[in-house]
Motif scaffolding. Structure first.
Motif, PDB file in Angstrom:
ATOM      1  N   THR A  24      -4.786   6.529  -2.000  1.00  0.00           N
ATOM      2  CA  THR A  24      -4.195   5.322  -1.442  1.00  0.00           C
ATOM      3  C   THR A  24      -4.251   4.247  -2.513  1.00  0.00           C
ATOM      4  O   THR A  24      -5.305   4.009  -3.113  1.00  0.00           O
ATOM      5  N   GLN A  29       0.853  -1.189   0.000  1.00  0.00           N
ATOM      6  CA  GLN A  29       0.000   0.000   0.000  1.00  0.00           C
ATOM      7  C   GLN A  29       0.884   1.232   0.000  1.00  0.00           C
ATOM      8  O   GLN A  29       1.898   1.269   0.692  1.00  0.00           O
ATOM      9  N   GLN A  39       0.467   5.681  -0.005  1.00  0.00           N
ATOM     10  CA  GLN A  39      -0.466   6.802   0.112  1.00  0.00           C
ATOM     11  C   GLN A  39       0.232   8.066  -0.337  1.00  0.00           C
ATOM     12  O   GLN A  39       1.395   8.303  -0.006  1.00  0.00           O
TER      13      GLN A  39
END
Length: 71
Positions: A43, A3, A5
């Motif tokens: 994100t 992930q 962001q």
């Protein structure tokens, strides 16, 4: 699954969010893109995410990237 962001400048509406979502979704390895217009953040979820390609996709969509937070 990885992930990343990003804080995005210049994003102010759902049309902006859709443009960013489309551009970032086309980057290899991306499985999901969450765009928060109010927080001005994006994100990205996926595998083998390439930070430079993700940043480039946001910039090519017409927006700025001011920060990155790896998660």
């Amino acid at each position: 699954m990885a992930q990343k962001q990003y804080d995005v400048t210049g994003m102010s509406c759902e049309h902006c969010a859709a443009s960013i979502r489309k551009a970032v979704s086309e980057v290899p390895g991306v499985s999901e893109v969450e765009v928060d217009v109010a927080a001005k953040s994006v994100t990205v979820h996926g595998t083998d995410l390439d930070d430079s390609r993700l940043r480039a996709a946001i910039v090519e969509a017409g927006y700025g990237v001011t920060d990155t937070v790896a998660a």
